[in-house]
Design a protein around this motif. Structure first.
Motif, PDB file in Angstrom:
ATOM      1  N   ARG A 103      31.728   2.855 -12.916  1.00  0.00           N
ATOM      2  CA  ARG A 103      30.711   3.689 -12.271  1.00  0.00           C
ATOM      3  C   ARG A 103      30.724   5.094 -12.844  1.00  0.00           C
ATOM      4  NH1 ARG A 103      32.026   3.803  -6.388  1.00  0.00           N
ATOM      5  NH2 ARG A 103      30.190   5.119  -6.248  1.00  0.00           N
ATOM      6  N   LEU A 104      31.910   5.642 -13.051  1.00  0.00           N
ATOM      7  CA  LEU A 104      32.026   6.995 -13.599  1.00  0.00           C
ATOM      8  C   LEU A 104      31.484   7.037 -15.026  1.00  0.00           C
ATOM      9  CD1 LEU A 104      32.986   9.875 -13.078  1.00  0.00           C
ATOM     10  CD2 LEU A 104      35.266   9.172 -13.839  1.00  0.00           C
ATOM     11  N   ALA A 105      31.792   6.028 -15.822  1.00  0.00           N
ATOM     12  CA  ALA A 105      31.280   5.975 -17.190  1.00  0.00           C
ATOM     13  C   ALA A 105      29.756   5.870 -17.205  1.00  0.00           C
ATOM     14  CB  ALA A 105      31.909   4.795 -17.937  1.00  0.00           C
ATOM     15  N   GLN A 106      29.202   5.072 -16.306  1.00  0.00           N
ATOM     16  CA  GLN A 106      27.744   4.938 -16.217  1.00  0.00           C
ATOM     17  C   GLN A 106      27.111   6.273 -15.831  1.00  0.00           C
ATOM     18  OE1 GLN A 106      25.785   2.338 -17.019  1.00  0.00           O
ATOM     19  NE2 GLN A 106      23.982   3.556 -16.522  1.00  0.00           N
ATOM     20  N   PHE A 107      27.685   6.952 -14.841  1.00  0.00           N
ATOM     21  CA  PHE A 107      27.186   8.264 -14.432  1.00  0.00           C
ATOM     22  C   PHE A 107      27.216   9.233 -15.611  1.00  0.00           C
ATOM     23  CE2 PHE A 107      28.515  12.565 -13.205  1.00  0.00           C
ATOM     24  CZ  PHE A 107      27.374  12.994 -12.560  1.00  0.00           C
ATOM     25  N   ARG A 108      28.344   9.267 -16.311  1.00  0.00           N
ATOM     26  CA  ARG A 108      28.487  10.216 -17.417  1.00  0.00           C
ATOM     27  C   ARG A 108      27.514   9.904 -18.554  1.00  0.00           C
ATOM     28  NH1 ARG A 108      34.985  11.131 -17.226  1.00  0.00           N
ATOM     29  NH2 ARG A 108      34.897  12.868 -15.750  1.00  0.00           N
ATOM     30  N   ALA A 109      27.273   8.635 -18.811  1.00  0.00           N
ATOM     31  CA  ALA A 109      26.309   8.273 -19.864  1.00  0.00           C
ATOM     32  C   ALA A 109      24.906   8.714 -19.474  1.00  0.00           C
ATOM     33  CB  ALA A 109      26.363   6.772 -20.118  1.00  0.00           C
ATOM     34  N   GLU A 110      24.529   8.479 -18.230  1.00  0.00           N
ATOM     35  CA  GLU A 110      23.194   8.892 -17.769  1.00  0.00           C
ATOM     36  C   GLU A 110      23.082  10.409 -17.741  1.00  0.00           C
ATOM     37  OE1 GLU A 110      21.675   6.805 -14.315  1.00  0.00           O
ATOM     38  OE2 GLU A 110      22.855   5.040 -14.856  1.00  0.00           O
ATOM     39  N   ARG A 111      24.154  11.081 -17.329  1.00  0.00           N
ATOM     40  CA  ARG A 111      24.138  12.547 -17.323  1.00  0.00           C
ATOM     41  C   ARG A 111      24.026  13.083 -18.740  1.00  0.00           C
ATOM     42  NH1 ARG A 111      29.373  15.422 -15.507  1.00  0.00           N
ATOM     43  NH2 ARG A 111      29.919  14.609 -17.547  1.00  0.00           N
ATOM     44  N   ALA A 112      24.733  12.462 -19.681  1.00  0.00           N
ATOM     45  CA  ALA A 112      24.659  12.899 -21.072  1.00  0.00           C
ATOM     46  C   ALA A 112      23.233  12.794 -21.597  1.00  0.00           C
ATOM     47  CB  ALA A 112      25.621  12.075 -21.934  1.00  0.00           C
ATOM     48  N   ASP A 125      20.482  14.612  -8.442  1.00  0.00           N
ATOM     49  CA  ASP A 125      19.961  13.352  -7.905  1.00  0.00           C
ATOM     50  C   ASP A 125      20.788  12.167  -8.394  1.00  0.00           C
ATOM     51  OD1 ASP A 125      17.948  14.709  -6.590  1.00  0.00           O
ATOM     52  OD2 ASP A 125      16.371  14.150  -8.016  1.00  0.00           O
ATOM     53  N   LEU A 126      21.142  12.177  -9.677  1.00  0.00           N
ATOM     54  CA  LEU A 126      21.962  11.111 -10.243  1.00  0.00           C
ATOM     55  C   LEU A 126      23.318  11.053  -9.548  1.00  0.00           C
ATOM     56  CD1 LEU A 126      22.583   8.960 -12.410  1.00  0.00           C
ATOM     57  CD2 LEU A 126      23.263  10.861 -13.921  1.00  0.00           C
ATOM     58  N   LEU A 127      23.927  12.190  -9.329  1.00  0.00           N
ATOM     59  CA  LEU A 127      25.216  12.247  -8.634  1.00  0.00           C
ATOM     60  C   LEU A 127      25.095  11.673  -7.231  1.00  0.00           C
ATOM     61  CD1 LEU A 127      28.174  13.271  -8.828  1.00  0.00           C
ATOM     62  CD2 LEU A 127      27.347  15.427  -7.864  1.00  0.00           C
ATOM     63  N   ALA A 128      24.030  12.042  -6.534  1.00  0.00           N
ATOM     64  CA  ALA A 128      23.822  11.554  -5.164  1.00  0.00           C
ATOM     65  C   ALA A 128      23.579  10.047  -5.132  1.00  0.00           C
ATOM     66  CB  ALA A 128      22.651  12.298  -4.522  1.00  0.00           C
ATOM     67  N   ARG A 129      22.884   9.517  -6.130  1.00  0.00           N
ATOM     68  CA  ARG A 129      22.631   8.067  -6.196  1.00  0.00           C
ATOM     69  C   ARG A 129      23.871   7.293  -6.613  1.00  0.00           C
ATOM     70  NH1 ARG A 129      18.529   9.625  -9.469  1.00  0.00           N
ATOM     71  NH2 ARG A 129      19.426   8.473 -11.226  1.00  0.00           N
ATOM     72  N   CYS A 150      37.699  18.827 -22.012  1.00  0.00           N
ATOM     73  CA  CYS A 150      38.304  17.488 -21.982  1.00  0.00           C
ATOM     74  C   CYS A 150      37.440  16.454 -22.686  1.00  0.00           C
ATOM     75  CB  CYS A 150      38.535  17.043 -20.543  1.00  0.00           C
ATOM     76  SG  CYS A 150      39.616  18.086 -19.596  1.00  0.00           S
ATOM     77  N   ARG A 151      37.251  16.575 -23.957  1.00  0.00           N
ATOM     78  CA  ARG A 151      36.428  15.593 -24.672  1.00  0.00           C
ATOM     79  C   ARG A 151      36.988  14.187 -24.555  1.00  0.00           C
ATOM     80  NH1 ARG A 151      35.768  20.007 -28.228  1.00  0.00           N
ATOM     81  NH2 ARG A 151      33.623  20.707 -28.182  1.00  0.00           N
ATOM     82  N   ALA A 152      38.303  14.057 -24.491  1.00  0.00           N
ATOM     83  CA  ALA A 152      38.903  12.723 -24.397  1.00  0.00           C
ATOM     84  C   ALA A 152      38.558  12.059 -23.062  1.00  0.00           C
ATOM     85  CB  ALA A 152      40.410  12.820 -24.547  1.00  0.00           C
ATOM     86  N   LEU A 153      38.380  12.857 -22.021  1.00  0.00           N
ATOM     87  CA  LEU A 153      38.043  12.308 -20.708  1.00  0.00           C
ATOM     88  C   LEU A 153      36.556  12.111 -20.527  1.00  0.00           C
ATOM     89  CD1 LEU A 153      40.409  14.393 -18.417  1.00  0.00           C
ATOM     90  CD2 LEU A 153      40.683  12.020 -19.129  1.00  0.00           C
ATOM     91  N   ASN A 154      35.753  12.812 -21.309  1.00  0.00           N
ATOM     92  CA  ASN A 154      34.310  12.799 -21.097  1.00  0.00           C
ATOM     93  C   ASN A 154      33.588  12.868 -22.446  1.00  0.00           C
ATOM     94  OD1 ASN A 154      31.910  12.853 -19.760  1.00  0.00           O
ATOM     95  ND2 ASN A 154      32.209  14.850 -18.826  1.00  0.00           N
ATOM     96  N   PRO A 155      33.816  11.890 -23.329  1.00  0.00           N
ATOM     97  CA  PRO A 155      33.265  12.008 -24.675  1.00  0.00           C
ATOM     98  C   PRO A 155      31.759  11.867 -24.766  1.00  0.00           C
ATOM     99  CG  PRO A 155      34.271   9.857 -24.353  1.00  0.00           C
ATOM    100  CD  PRO A 155      34.572  10.680 -23.117  1.00  0.00           C
ATOM    101  N   GLU A 156      31.113  11.315 -23.746  1.00  0.00           N
ATOM    102  CA  GLU A 156      29.677  11.044 -23.834  1.00  0.00           C
ATOM    103  C   GLU A 156      28.849  12.313 -24.004  1.00  0.00           C
ATOM    104  OE1 GLU A 156      31.469  10.010 -21.156  1.00  0.00           O
ATOM    105  OE2 GLU A 156      31.659   7.875 -21.515  1.00  0.00           O
ATOM    106  N   ASP A 157      29.266  13.393 -23.367  1.00  0.00           N
ATOM    107  CA  ASP A 157      28.437  14.596 -23.459  1.00  0.00           C
ATOM    108  C   ASP A 157      29.194  15.788 -24.047  1.00  0.00           C
ATOM    109  OD1 ASP A 157      30.041  15.381 -21.350  1.00  0.00           O
ATOM    110  OD2 ASP A 157      28.418  15.531 -19.908  1.00  0.00           O
ATOM    111  N   GLY A 158      30.338  15.529 -24.672  1.00  0.00           N
ATOM    112  CA  GLY A 158      31.047  16.587 -25.362  1.00  0.00           C
ATOM    113  C   GLY A 158      31.755  17.572 -24.469  1.00  0.00           C
ATOM    114  N   ARG A 159      31.916  17.231 -23.199  1.00  0.00           N
ATOM    115  CA  ARG A 159      32.634  18.146 -22.298  1.00  0.00           C
ATOM    116  C   ARG A 159      34.053  17.718 -22.148  1.00  0.00           C
ATOM    117  NH1 ARG A 159      28.722  20.155 -17.581  1.00  0.00           N
ATOM    118  NH2 ARG A 159      26.907  20.291 -18.854  1.00  0.00           N
TER     119      ARG A 159
END
Length: 105
Positions: free
Chosen positions: A42-51, A70-74, A96-105
């Motif tokens: 779920r977290l990976a899906q959220f991060r991909a959509e956020r990216a 809205d994405l976070l709330a859903r 933390c790129r290793a923790l969140n590589p999808e959007d470079g954060r």
């Protein structure tokens, strides 16, 4: 676990847990593993959509923020949002790129 890090299969981990803790505790730990895997997905899906939202040049900052909110709330219940937002805040500070590589954060 150390077993998983060393490349042990799910069956090997289950056997080791059963031998060390008994079948009931091993089953509870397997349930916990499944819950963690579901959370990670779920977290990976959220991060991909956020990216994707962060990379969308058609969105201005206000609209981007609204859509991410809205994405976070859903994606998560109110109690679940607390660790998601906390981890993301830490990652923005620590890069933390290793923790969140999808959007470079």
């Amino acid at each position: 676990t150390a077993l998983r890090a060393s490349g042990a299969s799910d069956e090997q981990i289950a056997a080791a847990r059963t031998a060390a803790l008994g079948p009931d505790a091993a089953a509870r730990l397997a349930d916990l593993d499944r819950a963690h895997a579901a959370w990670d997905a779920r977290l990976a899906q959220f991060r991909a959509e956020r990216a994707a939202l962060l990379a969308d040049p058609r969105l201005d900052d206000a609209e981007r923020r609204r859509r991410i909110d809205d994405l976070l709330a859903r994606s998560f219940t109110p109690p679940e949002r607390i660790p998601v937002e906390a981890l993301d805040s830490v990652c923005r500070v620590l890069d933390c790129r290793a923790l969140n590589p999808e959007d470079g954060r």
